[in-house]
Design an enzyme around this catalytic site. Structure first.
Site, PDB file in Angstrom:
ATOM      1  N   ASN A  12       0.866  -1.183   0.000  1.00  0.00           N
ATOM      2  CA  ASN A  12       0.000   0.000   0.000  1.00  0.00           C
ATOM      3  C   ASN A  12       0.902   1.232   0.000  1.00  0.00           C
ATOM      4  OD1 ASN A  12      -1.796   2.031   0.513  1.00  0.00           O
ATOM      5  ND2 ASN A  12      -2.416   1.286   2.546  1.00  0.00           N
ATOM      6  N   TRP A  13       0.967   1.894  -1.138  1.00  0.00           N
ATOM      7  CA  TRP A  13       1.910   3.025  -1.280  1.00  0.00           C
ATOM      8  C   TRP A  13       1.360   4.317  -0.705  1.00  0.00           C
ATOM      9  CZ3 TRP A  13       3.983   2.270  -7.031  1.00  0.00           C
ATOM     10  CH2 TRP A  13       4.618   1.030  -7.107  1.00  0.00           C
ATOM     11  N   LYS A  14       0.112   4.270  -0.235  1.00  0.00           N
ATOM     12  CA  LYS A  14      -0.512   5.439   0.412  1.00  0.00           C
ATOM     13  C   LYS A  14      -0.325   6.685  -0.452  1.00  0.00           C
ATOM     14  CE  LYS A  14      -0.125   3.070   4.789  1.00  0.00           C
ATOM     15  NZ  LYS A  14       0.016   3.091   6.219  1.00  0.00           N
ATOM     16  N   GLY A 181       2.803   2.095  10.864  1.00  0.00           N
ATOM     17  CA  GLY A 181       3.736   3.202  10.694  1.00  0.00           C
ATOM     18  C   GLY A 181       4.508   3.562  11.949  1.00  0.00           C
ATOM     19  N   GLY A 241       3.014  -1.145   4.339  1.00  0.00           N
ATOM     20  CA  GLY A 241       3.037   0.276   4.017  1.00  0.00           C
ATOM     21  C   GLY A 241       4.460   0.729   3.722  1.00  0.00           C
ATOM     22  N   GLY A 242       5.108   1.299   4.719  1.00  0.00           N
ATOM     23  CA  GLY A 242       6.424   1.924   4.545  1.00  0.00           C
ATOM     24  C   GLY A 242       7.444   1.072   3.802  1.00  0.00           C
TER      25      GLY A 242
HETATM   26  P1  13P Z   1       3.241   0.225   7.747  1.00  0.00           P
HETATM   27  O1  13P Z   1       3.744  -1.047   7.103  1.00  0.00           O
HETATM   28  O2  13P Z   1       3.985   1.440   7.318  1.00  0.00           O
HETATM   29  O3  13P Z   1       3.135   0.075   9.231  1.00  0.00           O
HETATM   30  O4  13P Z   1       1.730   0.448   7.209  1.00  0.00           O
HETATM   31  C1  13P Z   1       0.832  -0.582   7.290  1.00  0.00           C
HETATM   32  C2  13P Z   1      -0.371  -0.235   6.515  1.00  0.00           C
HETATM   33  O5  13P Z   1      -1.116   0.667   6.867  1.00  0.00           O
HETATM   34  C3  13P Z   1      -0.640  -0.983   5.278  1.00  0.00           C
HETATM   35  O6  13P Z   1      -1.915  -0.725   4.789  1.00  0.00           O
END
Ligand code: 13P
Length: 257
Positions: A12-14, A181, A241-242
């Site tokens: 998930n690249w947000k 995160g 995410g990250g």
């Molecule tokens: P992180 O891996 O940065 O903690 O984020 C998780 C997330 O929200 C994936 O959708």
């Protein structure tokens, strides 16, 4: 009888990456994973909307590389300024989409009802929906993890046509809010307990396929903990995410043994 689909490694690249950066990441991943991904895994990239088409051109057609949308509005089309419809995601090459991500629940204030509408609409449209659930630290401290998870599942799936639910169309992602995160990954025992509870709830809701729906874990998944997490009972993938924003770390997660 349904069977559990491949283990899903989702990135998930947000709200990160320009189109050019997204293409660089996607092509680096495609090259790095080519021939290195085990037969029982698939990789899903969830770039921002502005990069979907370019990433589609980079990865689609490659073995086990999938594209998804981080969000959409649950209507076929219409006067919804700033929103995007499922057919637009599909037009850009998406087969998957998220609903109920904690950032949309907590930052964008999406309600359980809206999340339910989105999940049902996406499924009906034909997208593979990933419904995200997870407790806050406060809810965990107060011992209400199971109540929260059951409530989010019950409400989030309230509008789906149960007969349409199959492991090919629906996955659940357990993402404890306090682990997203923060670098604070949940303890293995906590992941096992939550996934076991989610599994039992899904079997209860969907006797025909609940035992085969994928349950992903998300929250500070990194290259050095992915292998351990992916081996835990009832963990059928990860939502990252990250660490999905760099080729090296995401490729290491996708190939973690
Ligand atoms: P992180 O891996 O940065 O903690 O984020 C998780 C997330 O929200 C994936 O959708």
């Amino acid at each position: 009888m349904s069977t559990t689909p491949k283990t899903l490694i989702a990135g998930n690249w947000k709200m990160y990456k320009t189109e050019a950066e997204a293409v660089e990441l996607a092509s680096g991943l495609a090259a790095s994973l080519h021939g290195n991904l085990s037969a029982d895994r698939e990789v899903l990239l969830l770039p921002p909307f502005t990069a979907l088409k370019a990433v589609a051109e980079t990865i689609l057609g490659r073995d086990k590389m999938l594209l998804g949308g981080q969000n959409f509005y649950p209507s076929s089309e219409g006067a919804f300024t700033g929103e995007i419809a499922p057919f637009m995601l599909a037009d850009a090459g998406c087969t998957h989409a998220l609903a109920g991500h904690s950032e949309r629940r907590h930052v964008l204030k999406e309600s359980d009802r809206f999340i339910a509408q989105k999940t049902a609409f996406g499924l009906q449209f034909g997208l593979h929906m990933i419904l995200c659930i997870g407790e806050t630290l406060d809810q965990r401290t107060h011992g209400s993890v199971e109540n929260v998870l059951k409530g989010q599942l019950r409400l989030g799936l309230a509008e789906v046509n149960k007969d349409e639910v199959t492991p090919e169309h629906l996955s659940i992602a357990y993402e404890p809010v306090w682990a997203i995160g923060t670098g604070k990954v949940a303890q293995n025992e906590d992941i096992i307990a939550a996934h076991d509870f989610i599994r039992k709830t899904l079997v209860d809701f969907f006797p025909h396929c609940g035992s085969n729906l994928r349950i992903l874990y998300g929250g500070s998944v990194k290259a050095d903990n992915a292998g351990t997490i992916l081996r835990l009972d009832n963990v059928n993938g990860v939502l990252v995410g990250g660490a999905s924003l760099q080729v090296e770390s995401f490729a290491a997660i996708a190939t973690a043994a």
